[in-house]
Design a protein around this motif. Structure first.
Motif, PDB file in Angstrom:
ATOM      1  N   LYS A 168       0.834  -1.196   0.000  1.00 19.43           N
ATOM      2  CA  LYS A 168       0.000   0.000   0.000  1.00 19.43           C
ATOM      3  C   LYS A 168       0.873   1.252   0.000  1.00 19.43           C
ATOM      4  CE  LYS A 168      -2.026   1.445   3.743  1.00 19.43           C
ATOM      5  NZ  LYS A 168      -2.914   1.539   4.911  1.00 19.43           N
ATOM      6  N   PRO A 169       0.558   2.249  -0.825  1.00 33.52           N
ATOM      7  CA  PRO A 169       1.365   3.476  -0.845  1.00 33.52           C
ATOM      8  C   PRO A 169       1.223   4.246   0.466  1.00 33.52           C
ATOM      9  CG  PRO A 169      -0.623   3.759  -2.153  1.00 33.52           C
ATOM     10  CD  PRO A 169      -0.559   2.303  -1.792  1.00 33.52           C
ATOM     11  N   ALA A 170       2.289   4.877   0.872  1.00 33.66           N
ATOM     12  CA  ALA A 170       2.254   5.699   2.079  1.00 33.66           C
ATOM     13  C   ALA A 170       1.417   6.946   1.798  1.00 33.66           C
ATOM     14  CB  ALA A 170       3.669   6.085   2.497  1.00 33.66           C
ATOM     15  N   MET A 171       0.373   7.152   2.610  1.00 37.36           N
ATOM     16  CA  MET A 171      -0.543   8.268   2.365  1.00 37.36           C
ATOM     17  C   MET A 171      -0.170   9.443   3.273  1.00 37.36           C
ATOM     18  SD  MET A 171      -2.451   7.002  -0.014  1.00 37.36           S
ATOM     19  CE  MET A 171      -4.000   7.895  -0.104  1.00 37.36           C
ATOM     20  N   ARG A 172       1.009  10.018   3.020  1.00 42.83           N
ATOM     21  CA  ARG A 172       1.474  11.143   3.824  1.00 42.83           C
ATOM     22  C   ARG A 172       0.609  12.367   3.551  1.00 42.83           C
ATOM     23  NH1 ARG A 172       5.844  15.043   3.955  1.00 42.83           N
ATOM     24  NH2 ARG A 172       6.463  14.547   1.813  1.00 42.83           N
ATOM     25  N   THR A 173       0.132  12.998   4.605  1.00 48.66           N
ATOM     26  CA  THR A 173      -0.797  14.118   4.452  1.00 48.66           C
ATOM     27  C   THR A 173      -0.133  15.454   4.800  1.00 48.66           C
ATOM     28  OG1 THR A 173      -1.620  13.799   6.710  1.00 48.66           O
ATOM     29  CG2 THR A 173      -2.813  12.685   4.926  1.00 48.66           C
ATOM     30  N   PHE A 174      -0.777  16.526   4.350  1.00 47.62           N
ATOM     31  CA  PHE A 174      -0.335  17.882   4.615  1.00 47.62           C
ATOM     32  C   PHE A 174      -1.513  18.668   5.184  1.00 47.62           C
ATOM     33  CE2 PHE A 174       1.703  16.086   0.910  1.00 47.62           C
ATOM     34  CZ  PHE A 174       3.055  16.277   1.148  1.00 47.62           C
ATOM     35  N   GLU A 175      -1.198  19.688   5.933  1.00 43.71           N
ATOM     36  CA  GLU A 175      -2.265  20.497   6.519  1.00 43.71           C
ATOM     37  C   GLU A 175      -3.023  21.235   5.423  1.00 43.71           C
ATOM     38  OE1 GLU A 175      -2.913  24.082   9.810  1.00 43.71           O
ATOM     39  OE2 GLU A 175      -0.931  23.167   9.516  1.00 43.71           O
ATOM     40  N   ALA A 176      -4.340  21.112   5.452  1.00 49.00           N
ATOM     41  CA  ALA A 176      -5.171  21.771   4.448  1.00 49.00           C
ATOM     42  C   ALA A 176      -5.338  23.248   4.794  1.00 49.00           C
ATOM     43  CB  ALA A 176      -6.537  21.093   4.377  1.00 49.00           C
ATOM     44  N   THR A 177      -5.332  24.088   3.764  1.00 53.82           N
ATOM     45  CA  THR A 177      -5.528  25.520   3.987  1.00 53.82           C
ATOM     46  C   THR A 177      -7.014  25.883   4.033  1.00 53.82           C
ATOM     47  OG1 THR A 177      -5.375  25.922   1.604  1.00 53.82           O
ATOM     48  CG2 THR A 177      -3.337  26.108   2.902  1.00 53.82           C
ATOM     49  N   ASN A 178      -7.863  24.966   3.568  1.00 49.93           N
ATOM     50  CA  ASN A 178      -9.313  25.173   3.629  1.00 49.93           C
ATOM     51  C   ASN A 178      -9.995  23.812   3.582  1.00 49.93           C
ATOM     52  OD1 ASN A 178      -9.782  24.430   0.744  1.00 49.93           O
ATOM     53  ND2 ASN A 178      -8.629  26.319   0.369  1.00 49.93           N
ATOM     54  N   GLU A 179     -11.298  23.803   3.635  1.00 50.71           N
ATOM     55  CA  GLU A 179     -12.064  22.555   3.589  1.00 50.71           C
ATOM     56  C   GLU A 179     -12.781  22.405   2.258  1.00 50.71           C
ATOM     57  OE1 GLU A 179     -14.631  22.358   6.959  1.00 50.71           O
ATOM     58  OE2 GLU A 179     -12.978  22.196   8.403  1.00 50.71           O
ATOM     59  N   ASP A 180     -12.223  23.009   1.214  1.00 50.22           N
ATOM     60  CA  ASP A 180     -12.832  22.935  -0.106  1.00 50.22           C
ATOM     61  C   ASP A 180     -12.674  21.522  -0.667  1.00 50.22           C
ATOM     62  OD1 ASP A 180     -14.202  23.893  -2.240  1.00 50.22           O
ATOM     63  OD2 ASP A 180     -12.463  24.768  -3.255  1.00 50.22           O
ATOM     64  N   LEU A 181     -13.615  21.124  -1.524  1.00 53.59           N
ATOM     65  CA  LEU A 181     -13.616  19.788  -2.112  1.00 53.59           C
ATOM     66  C   LEU A 181     -12.375  19.589  -2.983  1.00 53.59           C
ATOM     67  CD1 LEU A 181     -15.698  17.362  -2.189  1.00 53.59           C
ATOM     68  CD2 LEU A 181     -16.345  18.222  -4.449  1.00 53.59           C
ATOM     69  N   VAL A 182     -11.729  18.430  -2.826  1.00 52.68           N
ATOM     70  CA  VAL A 182     -10.597  18.044  -3.661  1.00 52.68           C
ATOM     71  C   VAL A 182     -11.103  17.019  -4.671  1.00 52.68           C
ATOM     72  CG1 VAL A 182      -8.314  16.987  -3.747  1.00 52.68           C
ATOM     73  CG2 VAL A 182      -8.948  18.440  -1.799  1.00 52.68           C
ATOM     74  N   VAL A 183     -10.897  17.290  -5.955  1.00 54.09           N
ATOM     75  CA  VAL A 183     -11.408  16.407  -7.014  1.00 54.09           C
ATOM     76  C   VAL A 183     -10.248  15.946  -7.894  1.00 54.09           C
ATOM     77  CG1 VAL A 183     -13.015  16.169  -8.935  1.00 54.09           C
ATOM     78  CG2 VAL A 183     -13.580  17.698  -7.029  1.00 54.09           C
ATOM     79  N   LYS A 184     -10.208  14.632  -8.129  1.00 53.96           N
ATOM     80  CA  LYS A 184      -9.200  14.046  -9.030  1.00 53.96           C
ATOM     81  C   LYS A 184      -9.938  13.138 -10.011  1.00 53.96           C
ATOM     82  CE  LYS A 184      -4.806  13.275 -10.127  1.00 53.96           C
ATOM     83  NZ  LYS A 184      -3.975  14.354 -10.692  1.00 53.96           N
ATOM     84  N   THR A 185      -9.867  13.462 -11.297  1.00 56.00           N
ATOM     85  CA  THR A 185     -10.599  12.696 -12.300  1.00 56.00           C
ATOM     86  C   THR A 185      -9.638  12.022 -13.274  1.00 56.00           C
ATOM     87  OG1 THR A 185     -10.807  14.648 -13.724  1.00 56.00           O
ATOM     88  CG2 THR A 185     -12.599  14.225 -12.166  1.00 56.00           C
ATOM     89  N   GLY A 186     -10.172  11.075 -14.026  1.00 56.08           N
ATOM     90  CA  GLY A 186      -9.395  10.430 -15.089  1.00 56.08           C
ATOM     91  C   GLY A 186      -8.307   9.501 -14.609  1.00 56.08           C
ATOM     92  N   ILE A 187      -8.512   8.835 -13.459  1.00 55.52           N
ATOM     93  CA  ILE A 187      -7.504   7.906 -12.933  1.00 55.52           C
ATOM     94  C   ILE A 187      -7.670   6.545 -13.606  1.00 55.52           C
ATOM     95  CG2 ILE A 187      -6.623   6.765 -10.870  1.00 55.52           C
ATOM     96  CD1 ILE A 187      -7.828   9.045  -9.221  1.00 55.52           C
ATOM     97  N   PRO A 188      -6.632   6.010 -14.258  1.00 53.04           N
ATOM     98  CA  PRO A 188      -6.760   4.710 -14.917  1.00 53.04           C
ATOM     99  C   PRO A 188      -6.990   3.587 -13.905  1.00 53.04           C
ATOM    100  CG  PRO A 188      -4.813   5.893 -15.687  1.00 53.04           C
ATOM    101  CD  PRO A 188      -5.312   6.621 -14.479  1.00 53.04           C
TER     102      PRO A 188
END
Length: 212
Positions: free
Chosen positions: A75-95
């Motif tokens: 499993k990839p390491a899911m290292r996180t960063f502090e968010a500057t806001n709570e806006d929706l994050v969208v990622k499209t077109g993932i194979p």
């Protein structure tokens, strides 16, 4: 008669070493024997030129790669960063490339992901790696969609997650009905707002328009 006795009665090369990988848990020797038996079952000569490497090396290595989703160590390491806001994050077109658990034939398509962070965000490339990791196992599309959504919610502590996968299944296209169609599945964790759901649909529509 035991399974081992049945296998030993065949023309399997007894000189093959036991090659269970201590990290992946893949038993290469069993994979070699199994593929060789399948080739014999369909009337092929496993030792003819062109097939020797198939059962000795290529298929065991392929199975090791395509079963990574069953291993937490992959499993990839899911290292996180502090968010500057709570806006929706969208990622499209993932194979997406996975294996149907009913026929062991591939299905392939595209995944779209959106999540509302709860204080932390993850690198966008990690979303692609996470989908790839989840996909590398025997599964059903419906199950895979749910697993990605719930897995990301747990990994990121996200307040809301939306996942959509559209895929073509070779078990339909190559056999059975022998027709190529698209199957779309969706999963939601939490309670996204109407605006977030619309933004997700709009992002998918834009991606679909760009790929046509």
């Amino acid at each position: 008669m035991s399974d081992d006795t049945q296998l030993d009665d065949r023309s399997t090369d007894e000189s093959l070493p036991v090659q269970t990988d201590p990290v992946t848990g893949i038993d290469h020797e069993k994979a070699q024997r199994g593929v060789k038996l399948i080739l014999e079952a369909i009337g092929e000569d496993p030792d003819r030129p062109g097939l020797t490497d198939t059962w000795q090396r290529r298929i065991p290595e392929m199975l090791e790669t395509l079963s990574e989703g069953d291993r937490q160590a992959a499993k990839p390491a899911m290292r996180t960063f502090e968010a500057t806001n709570e806006d929706l994050v969208v990622k499209t077109g993932i194979p997406v490339y996975s294996l149907c658990e009913h026929h062991m034939l591939p299905y392939q398509g595209t995944a779209h992901i959106a999540y509302r962070p709860d204080g932390d965000v993850v690198g966008l490339s990690k979303l692609i790696r996470y989908v790839r990791w989840q996909s590398r196992r025997l599964t059903m599309q419906e199950e895979l969609t749910q697993d990605i959504a719930h897995g990301l919610a747990d990994e990121l502590g996200a307040e809301a997650v939306l996942v959509e996968i559209s895929a073509t299944h070779m078990c339909e296209a190559m056999r059975g009905i022998e027709t190529e169609t698209t199957t779309t599945t969706r999963a939601t964790v939490g309670t996204p707002t109407n605006d977030e759901q619309q933004r997700f649909r709009d992002a998918i529509a834009r991606t679909d328009g760009e790929t046509r």
